[in-house]
Design a protein around this motif. Sequence first.
Motif, short mmCIF file in Angstrom:
data_model
loop_
_atom_site.label_atom_id
_atom_site.label_comp_id
_atom_site.label_asym_id
_atom_site.label_seq_id
_atom_site.Cartn_x
_atom_site.Cartn_y
_atom_site.Cartn_z
N CYS A 101 0.83 -1.22 0.00
CA CYS A 101 0.00 0.00 0.00
C CYS A 101 0.86 1.27 0.00
N LYS A 102 2.14 1.11 0.29
CA LYS A 102 3.14 2.21 0.27
C LYS A 102 2.95 3.25 1.37
N TYR A 103 2.11 2.95 2.33
CA TYR A 103 1.87 3.91 3.41
C TYR A 103 3.16 4.13 4.22
N ALA A 105 6.16 4.06 3.12
CA ALA A 105 7.05 4.95 2.34
C ALA A 105 6.61 6.41 2.49
N TRP A 106 5.31 6.61 2.59
CA TRP A 106 4.79 7.98 2.79
C TRP A 106 5.29 8.56 4.10
N VAL A 107 5.19 7.74 5.16
CA VAL A 107 5.37 8.29 6.51
C VAL A 107 6.83 8.34 6.98
N CYS A 108 7.69 7.48 6.43
CA CYS A 108 9.07 7.41 6.94
C CYS A 108 9.85 8.68 6.57
N PRO A 109 10.39 9.39 7.55
CA PRO A 109 11.12 10.62 7.24
C PRO A 109 12.52 10.37 6.68
N TYR A 110 12.91 9.08 6.59
CA TYR A 110 14.23 8.74 6.03
C TYR A 110 14.11 8.08 4.66
N GLY A 111 12.91 7.96 4.13
CA GLY A 111 12.71 7.35 2.81
C GLY A 111 13.20 5.91 2.75
N HIS B 66 -4.55 0.47 -6.09
CA HIS B 66 -3.39 1.13 -5.49
C HIS B 66 -2.43 0.11 -4.88
N LEU B 67 -2.93 -1.09 -4.59
CA LEU B 67 -2.11 -2.07 -3.88
C LEU B 67 -1.16 -2.81 -4.81
N THR B 141 4.77 13.45 9.91
CA THR B 141 5.91 13.70 9.01
C THR B 141 5.48 14.31 7.68
N TYR B 283 1.73 16.39 -1.46
CA TYR B 283 2.53 15.53 -0.58
C TYR B 283 4.02 15.93 -0.57
N ARG B 285 7.36 15.17 2.55
CA ARG B 285 7.55 14.75 3.94
C ARG B 285 8.75 15.45 4.55
N ILE B 286 8.72 15.50 5.87
CA ILE B 286 9.86 16.03 6.62
C ILE B 286 11.02 15.04 6.44
N VAL B 288 14.31 13.28 4.45
CA VAL B 288 14.88 13.06 3.11
C VAL B 288 13.93 12.30 2.19
#
Lengths: 204, 288
Positions: A101-103, A105-111, B66-67, B141, B283, B285-286, B288
């Motif tokens: 679902c890649k969620y 990847a969205w949330v991680c601040p380190y990619g 999306h999955l 984030t 979108y 994110r904080i 990198v």
Amino acid sequence: MSRLAFFFDSSTCSGCKTCQVACKDKNDLPVGQVWRRVYEVSGGGWKKEGAAWRNDVFAYNLSLSCNHCEDPICAKNCPTKAIRKREDGIVLIDQNSCIGCKYCAWVCPYGAPQFNPEKGVMGKCDLCADYVDQGKNPSCVDACPMRALDFGDYDELVRKYGESEHIYPLPSASITGPSLCIRAHRDAGGADPAVSNIEEVKNA
Amino acid sequence: MRSRDWSLVFFTTLAQWSVGIIVCLTGLILFSDDPAVIVETGLSARNPVLLALLLIAVATTSSFLHLGKPSNAPGALNNLAGSWLSREILAIGLFSVSLLLTLFSGWKSGGMEYPGYLLLVCSITGLFLLWAMARVYLIPTIPAWNNWYTPLSFALTTLCLGLATFLLLDTVVEDGSGKPLAWFYVGFLIAVLLLELLSGFLHQQQLNKMPTGMDGPVFNRGTLHRLFLARMALLSIACLAMIASLLQANLAPGSGALTWVYPVLALVFIQEIVGRFLFYLSYFRIGV
């Protein structure tokens, strides 16, 4: 629970990206997947001082993978619980239960988590858990010709190398509690830093 | 935003549309004094519950696109204790089942109304879905999403599409006194559109001031800014046209002013899709 962590010495890293290649090779990653990436940071400029021009140009590198955070935001938000933390602190993705679902990847601040389109699931650095279980070092650590990378228990790394300093472009460590100890380059904190190899790392 | 994220644009918009229909229907049946409400309960395109069920079915199907590995999807309920994504999926299930029960109950009775208590259950599960959906995007984030605008814009989309559907279905005709109740809905829709305009501008001001990191989107110029202006223009046109039709109806009652409202409602639907597209484009994110 122990806390395995990486150490990175920004003052000695030459930016050769051997760590990146060693990781890619060990994990047999497809084109476009880099679980360890080297960010090339540069900044500064020329300033006129009287009749002379003085420069404060600087550059340093930052080798970064998953930081196996104390409070992993990826695991907290994963709907399938495919991301879990081992007793030794390693954060793993179970690709058999991941829905892609890649969620994370969205949330991680380190990619760190990256989508593998061939498998349809997420993948990321697992700190070479299979090597660690055999008492070996992660492949990136052993591959580094400058010995800029190390790994071990977080507290021991801090005792050995000093308090970690999270330099640009890293986010505040308070967000997820990354298990990453850094020795900062002497010029880190210089004026107007920017990542200069953005095309190389931006899809990560 | 990548190509697969289009499925999320349609998933969220269609799911909120579905919730909007049910919330408006429940409000109409439970809180109106004596409305002449024409509610189809059979297999008709004008049956609001059937329409809501079809919309949530299409939305759920769209979310599967999306999955990366949809075959593992049953496991998505594993983290109900910690993940809002799991709770959102639970909410879709509860909402769909309650819709199905309501539809079956209305169809079996063969009357012109649905049981109020079942509609209330649908509304509660629908509002839970709406809340869970908003919480999924309140991520610390991701500053562009982690603010007041996400729940507000989702709620306004829900209301806007729900009200627009009732006008399209001609469900609300007039109350007991012969006063066209539909115009109450038009007035409510105008208020929602105005709120969308205002909150859209305020949120854009907020985005313009955000440091977007090493490769984040640019909000105050370029494609994103043009799309934002286009959406605001569509909203303004829809709003002005609605106000004009309301004035015309007051000046000449029974003139059938509602008929030319339909193209305006099409504008309303388009601007909602553009708005959601913009939401995903914002979108960054904080870190990198």
